[in-house]
Design a protein around this motif. Structure first.
Motif, PDB file in Angstrom:
ATOM      1  N   MET A 257      23.266  37.417 -41.577  1.00  0.00           N
ATOM      2  CA  MET A 257      23.624  36.464 -40.628  1.00  0.00           C
ATOM      3  C   MET A 257      23.081  35.048 -40.794  1.00  0.00           C
ATOM      4  O   MET A 257      23.528  34.068 -40.096  1.00  0.00           O
ATOM      5  CB  MET A 257      22.889  37.016 -39.346  1.00  0.00           C
ATOM      6  CG  MET A 257      23.976  37.998 -38.491  1.00  0.00           C
ATOM      7  SD  MET A 257      22.907  38.501 -37.182  1.00  0.00           S
ATOM      8  CE  MET A 257      23.957  39.767 -36.814  1.00  0.00           C
ATOM      9  N   LEU A 258      21.858  34.606 -41.763  1.00  0.00           N
ATOM     10  CA  LEU A 258      21.429  33.613 -42.049  1.00  0.00           C
ATOM     11  C   LEU A 258      22.457  32.430 -42.516  1.00  0.00           C
ATOM     12  O   LEU A 258      23.152  32.957 -43.302  1.00  0.00           O
ATOM     13  CB  LEU A 258      20.042  33.630 -42.639  1.00  0.00           C
ATOM     14  CG  LEU A 258      18.810  34.594 -42.388  1.00  0.00           C
ATOM     15  CD1 LEU A 258      17.689  34.478 -43.368  1.00  0.00           C
ATOM     16  CD2 LEU A 258      18.412  33.378 -41.195  1.00  0.00           C
ATOM     17  N   LYS A 259      22.076  31.102 -42.196  1.00  0.00           N
ATOM     18  CA  LYS A 259      22.901  30.063 -42.452  1.00  0.00           C
ATOM     19  C   LYS A 259      22.050  28.981 -42.727  1.00  0.00           C
ATOM     20  O   LYS A 259      20.925  28.965 -42.511  1.00  0.00           O
ATOM     21  CB  LYS A 259      24.101  29.867 -41.364  1.00  0.00           C
ATOM     22  CG  LYS A 259      25.040  30.960 -41.027  1.00  0.00           C
ATOM     23  CD  LYS A 259      25.928  30.391 -39.886  1.00  0.00           C
ATOM     24  CE  LYS A 259      26.686  31.430 -39.490  1.00  0.00           C
ATOM     25  NZ  LYS A 259      26.078  32.832 -38.885  1.00  0.00           N
ATOM     26  N   ARG A 260      22.792  28.036 -43.458  1.00  0.00           N
ATOM     27  CA  ARG A 260      22.155  26.807 -43.516  1.00  0.00           C
ATOM     28  C   ARG A 260      22.192  26.046 -42.176  1.00  0.00           C
ATOM     29  O   ARG A 260      22.998  26.197 -41.217  1.00  0.00           O
ATOM     30  CB  ARG A 260      22.706  25.815 -44.568  1.00  0.00           C
ATOM     31  CG  ARG A 260      22.731  26.596 -45.887  1.00  0.00           C
ATOM     32  CD  ARG A 260      21.932  25.549 -47.053  1.00  0.00           C
ATOM     33  NE  ARG A 260      21.994  26.387 -48.327  1.00  0.00           N
ATOM     34  CZ  ARG A 260      20.854  26.666 -48.812  1.00  0.00           C
ATOM     35  NH1 ARG A 260      19.746  26.443 -48.146  1.00  0.00           N
ATOM     36  NH2 ARG A 260      20.986  27.034 -49.977  1.00  0.00           N
TER      37      ARG A 260
ATOM     38  N   LEU B 147      20.040  30.653 -37.380  1.00  0.00           N
ATOM     39  CA  LEU B 147      20.908  31.606 -36.848  1.00  0.00           C
ATOM     40  C   LEU B 147      21.843  31.114 -35.386  1.00  0.00           C
ATOM     41  O   LEU B 147      21.075  30.450 -34.768  1.00  0.00           O
ATOM     42  CB  LEU B 147      19.979  32.920 -36.290  1.00  0.00           C
ATOM     43  CG  LEU B 147      19.497  33.763 -37.439  1.00  0.00           C
ATOM     44  CD1 LEU B 147      18.482  34.655 -36.694  1.00  0.00           C
ATOM     45  CD2 LEU B 147      20.544  34.390 -38.218  1.00  0.00           C
ATOM     46  N   THR B 148      22.704  31.365 -35.198  1.00  0.00           N
ATOM     47  CA  THR B 148      23.503  30.881 -34.199  1.00  0.00           C
ATOM     48  C   THR B 148      23.349  31.544 -32.794  1.00  0.00           C
ATOM     49  O   THR B 148      22.633  32.762 -33.024  1.00  0.00           O
ATOM     50  CB  THR B 148      25.128  30.817 -34.412  1.00  0.00           C
ATOM     51  OG1 THR B 148      25.516  31.994 -34.478  1.00  0.00           O
ATOM     52  CG2 THR B 148      25.550  29.865 -35.651  1.00  0.00           C
ATOM     53  N   GLN B 149      23.618  31.324 -31.868  1.00  0.00           N
ATOM     54  CA  GLN B 149      23.432  32.183 -30.468  1.00  0.00           C
ATOM     55  C   GLN B 149      24.331  33.370 -30.456  1.00  0.00           C
ATOM     56  O   GLN B 149      24.026  34.575 -30.344  1.00  0.00           O
ATOM     57  CB  GLN B 149      23.551  31.266 -29.314  1.00  0.00           C
ATOM     58  CG  GLN B 149      23.355  31.864 -28.060  1.00  0.00           C
ATOM     59  CD  GLN B 149      21.990  32.521 -27.974  1.00  0.00           C
ATOM     60  OE1 GLN B 149      21.268  31.785 -27.755  1.00  0.00           O
ATOM     61  NE2 GLN B 149      21.781  33.775 -27.441  1.00  0.00           N
ATOM     62  N   GLU B 150      25.329  33.227 -31.258  1.00  0.00           N
ATOM     63  CA  GLU B 150      26.259  34.382 -31.416  1.00  0.00           C
ATOM     64  C   GLU B 150      25.770  35.397 -32.328  1.00  0.00           C
ATOM     65  O   GLU B 150      25.840  36.708 -31.858  1.00  0.00           O
ATOM     66  CB  GLU B 150      27.724  33.949 -31.903  1.00  0.00           C
ATOM     67  CG  GLU B 150      28.560  33.226 -30.861  1.00  0.00           C
ATOM     68  CD  GLU B 150      29.840  32.607 -31.512  1.00  0.00           C
ATOM     69  OE1 GLU B 150      29.939  32.752 -32.830  1.00  0.00           O
ATOM     70  OE2 GLU B 150      30.688  32.120 -30.872  1.00  0.00           O
TER      71      GLU B 150
END
Length: 178
Positions: A40-43, A74-77
């Motif tokens: 799930m990790l993103k920039r 991480l986004t809330q989603e």
């Protein structure tokens, strides 16, 4: 340089992760929970998104190698999906225990069923039952809360009634928790 990410999660998710991985949790891909978070990790995006306030803050220590490869956002989603994933992991563990009793796996060769009961002061008490009584014994509210207390999850965090409803939806249940 390691980065610590503070994630707002539900109370039972915090207790589950704290029991299994400690606080702060150092992210690795050795466990299925770590693999899910790693995926799930993103920039960091150009726009900052505020997180919803939840019950607890989970400290996630991300190693420098993962920070460089994936990022630390991480986004809330993603957080909501992680909360739902951990709830499903907990319910699957209870469901697996229930299925083993219902299908009498390992019960035919022995005279009594042994059940670990987790006490509030971290002690474990062993209870022995007749195999015929084991299926009815599972549906006592005490057994479900004992399984949850292994992770220090209380009735306020995740109610045993919601666990029973989940099990009744996904199994051929004939008894109610009392």
């Amino acid at each position: 340089m390691d980065v610590t990410l503070h994630i707002p999660v539900r109370r039972y998710v915090f207790k589950y992760c704290k029991t299994l991985f400690g606080d702060p949790w150092r992210l690795t891909t050795r466990h299925k929970e770590g693999i899910v978070l790693h995926a799930m990790l993103k920039r960091m995006p150009h726009r900052y998104e505020k997180y919803h306030r939840d019950d607890e803050i989970l400290s996630l220590q991300i190693p420098a190698k993962i920070v460089c490869q994936k990022g630390v956002y991480l986004t809330q989603e993603d957080i909501d999906a992680f909360n739902d994933y951990i709830k499903q992991v907990i319910l699957d563990e209870i469901f697996q225990f229930h299925t083993a009793i219902q299908s009498r796996v390992g019960l035919k060769a022995i005279d009594k069923v042994s059940v670990n009961q987790y006490m509030a002061d971290k002690r474990v008490r062993l209870i022995r039952l007749q195999p015929a009584e084991a299926t009815k014994f599972f549906w006592q509210k005490q057994i479900i809360t004992d399984i949850l207390s292994k992770y220090d999850i209380t009735e306020d965090d995740l109610s045993s009634d919601s666990v029973v409803k989940h099990l009744q939806r996904y199994s051929s249940a004939r008894y109610l928790a009392s």
